[in-house]
Enzyme design. Structure first.
Site, PDB file in Angstrom:
ATOM      1  N   ASN A 159      43.837  36.993  43.763  1.00 36.10           N
ATOM      2  CA  ASN A 159      42.514  36.805  44.354  1.00 36.10           C
ATOM      3  C   ASN A 159      42.070  35.372  44.034  1.00 36.10           C
ATOM      4  OD1 ASN A 159      39.856  36.820  45.111  1.00 36.10           O
ATOM      5  ND2 ASN A 159      39.169  38.287  43.555  1.00 36.10           N
ATOM      6  N   TRP A 160      42.150  34.527  45.035  1.00 33.66           N
ATOM      7  CA  TRP A 160      41.831  33.105  44.812  1.00 33.66           C
ATOM      8  C   TRP A 160      40.332  32.833  44.769  1.00 33.66           C
ATOM      9  CZ3 TRP A 160      45.607  29.230  47.699  1.00 33.66           C
ATOM     10  CH2 TRP A 160      46.823  29.223  47.009  1.00 33.66           C
ATOM     11  N   LYS A 161      39.531  33.829  45.150  1.00 39.45           N
ATOM     12  CA  LYS A 161      38.070  33.638  45.194  1.00 39.45           C
ATOM     13  C   LYS A 161      37.723  32.385  46.011  1.00 39.45           C
ATOM     14  CE  LYS A 161      37.878  36.036  40.871  1.00 39.45           C
ATOM     15  NZ  LYS A 161      37.024  36.573  39.848  1.00 39.45           N
ATOM     16  N   HIS A 208      34.287  44.076  45.844  1.00 36.96           N
ATOM     17  CA  HIS A 208      34.416  43.276  44.617  1.00 36.96           C
ATOM     18  C   HIS A 208      33.045  43.140  43.944  1.00 36.96           C
ATOM     19  CE1 HIS A 208      35.336  40.090  41.834  1.00 36.96           C
ATOM     20  NE2 HIS A 208      36.620  40.320  42.053  1.00 36.96           N
ATOM     21  N   GLU A 259      31.706  40.783  42.512  1.00 33.53           N
ATOM     22  CA  GLU A 259      31.011  39.523  42.804  1.00 33.53           C
ATOM     23  C   GLU A 259      30.212  39.636  44.106  1.00 33.53           C
ATOM     24  OE1 GLU A 259      34.335  36.842  42.363  1.00 33.53           O
ATOM     25  OE2 GLU A 259      34.272  37.107  40.189  1.00 33.53           O
ATOM     26  N   GLU A 313      38.251  47.322  38.155  1.00 39.58           N
ATOM     27  CA  GLU A 313      37.909  46.033  37.547  1.00 39.58           C
ATOM     28  C   GLU A 313      36.587  46.168  36.784  1.00 39.58           C
ATOM     29  OE1 GLU A 313      39.893  42.491  39.729  1.00 39.58           O
ATOM     30  OE2 GLU A 313      37.988  42.892  40.670  1.00 39.58           O
ATOM     31  N   GLY A 363      36.856  37.395  34.474  1.00 37.52           N
ATOM     32  CA  GLY A 363      36.645  35.994  34.105  1.00 37.52           C
ATOM     33  C   GLY A 363      36.172  35.763  32.678  1.00 37.52           C
ATOM     34  N   SER A 369      40.640  39.486  33.964  1.00 40.49           N
ATOM     35  CA  SER A 369      41.228  38.619  32.930  1.00 40.49           C
ATOM     36  C   SER A 369      42.708  38.878  32.659  1.00 40.49           C
ATOM     37  CB  SER A 369      40.446  38.742  31.617  1.00 40.49           C
ATOM     38  OG  SER A 369      39.152  38.212  31.790  1.00 40.49           O
ATOM     39  N   GLY A 423      42.758  37.196  39.219  1.00 38.88           N
ATOM     40  CA  GLY A 423      41.870  36.148  39.724  1.00 38.88           C
ATOM     41  C   GLY A 423      42.315  34.788  39.225  1.00 38.88           C
ATOM     42  N   GLY A 424      41.606  34.270  38.229  1.00 32.76           N
ATOM     43  CA  GLY A 424      41.839  32.925  37.714  1.00 32.76           C
ATOM     44  C   GLY A 424      43.306  32.551  37.547  1.00 32.76           C
TER      45      GLY A 424
HETATM   46  P1  PGA Z   1      39.912  37.303  36.800  1.00 34.01           P
HETATM   47  O1  PGA Z   1      39.354  37.929  38.161  1.00 34.01           O
HETATM   48  O2  PGA Z   1      41.388  37.638  36.721  1.00 34.01           O
HETATM   49  O3  PGA Z   1      39.651  35.852  36.916  1.00 34.01           O
HETATM   50  O4  PGA Z   1      39.166  37.958  35.682  1.00 34.01           O
HETATM   51  C1  PGA Z   1      39.799  39.150  38.661  1.00 34.01           C
HETATM   52  C2  PGA Z   1      39.075  39.466  39.931  1.00 34.01           C
HETATM   53  O5  PGA Z   1      37.888  39.112  40.051  1.00 34.01           O
HETATM   54  O6  PGA Z   1      39.640  40.083  40.841  1.00 34.01           O
END
Ligand code: PGA
Length: 240
Positions: free
Chosen positions: A6-8, A95, A97, A164, A170, A201, A222-223
């Protein structure tokens, strides 16, 4: 095992250069293993990424979609059929976010239905906040998110659930192994066809601990997924 990147809201055309390395690795590594790699870049990169990965087994997904599957006067929005049209095979829905800015379970349900209708597979995110975890209502929250999010959806073949915890996204924090095992089991008990991924994470350091939880069907990353070396490391270490 699923490894979903997930590149956001990160990445321009030059970010696609890193795919070469992951693709090369995947070609040889995947032999005799049932691995799926899916990249979910920002919408602006879906088309160029799909082109780049045309001959590859890596698939492309989107990060969100509008709830209407036909065209409409919704400035700034993109629907699921438009995403499909430019090469997406999957879409992340629900998600945290986006939930935090008012995306309700009901809206998530409409988005899932619309995306299924367009022929996309779904990465359906659920998870509790820190406050809810402290109140020990994680299971109630997950139950509600699943019940409302999947309301009137009968076939789960095209749906992956990504658990999640909001407090782990994050932050570098991950749930304790026994708690995660218990939570994933709880989700799977709701339906034997559910495939459940963990996200929050995930990195090359904690993957050893996470992979030992043997009921997880994959990871939403993600990150760490923006860095090809870290992403490859996570995949490799899952199998060592
Ligand atoms: P993260 O994000 O690995 O940076 O914690 C995961 C996600 O939001 O899907």
């Amino acid at each position: 095992m699923y490894f979903i990147a997930n590149w956001k809201m990160f990445g321009g055309l030059n970010s696609l250069n890193s795919l070469h390395r992951v693709n090369k690795f995947f070609k040889t590594f995947k032999k005799n293993k049932s691995i799926k790699i899916i990249y979910c870049p920002p919408s602006t990169l879906i088309r160029p990424m799909s082109k780049k990965l045309k001959k590859s087994q890596i698939e492309v997904g989107a990060q969100n979609c509008h709830e209407k599957d036909n065209y409409g006067a919704f400035t700034g929005s993109i629907n699921s059929s438009m995403l499909k049209n430019v090469g997406a095979k999957y879409v992340i829905i629900g998600h945290s976010e986006n939930r935090q800015f008012g995306e309700t379970d009901k809206l998530i349900n409409l988005k899932i239905k619309s995306a299924l209708k367009s022929g996309l597979k779904i990465i359906f995110c659920i998870g509790e906040t820190l406050k809810q975890k402290r109140k020990k209502i994680t299971k109630q929250i997950l139950n509600k998110q699943i019940k409302l999010g999947l309301n009137k959806i009968k076939n789960y073949n095209k749906i992956l659930i990504a658990y999640e915890p909001v407090w782990s996204i994050g932050t570098g924090l991950i749930p304790k192994s026994n708690q995660l095992l218990d939570t994933i089991n709880y989700i799977k008990q709701k339906n034997k066809n559910f495939k459940v991924l963990y996200g929050g994470s995930v990195n090359p350091k904690n993957i050893h601990e996470l992979k030992s939880i043997n009921n997880i069907d994959g990871f939403l990353i993600g990150g760490a997924s923006q860095n090809p070396k870290k992403f490859i490391d996570i995949i490799k270490k899952t199998y060592i």
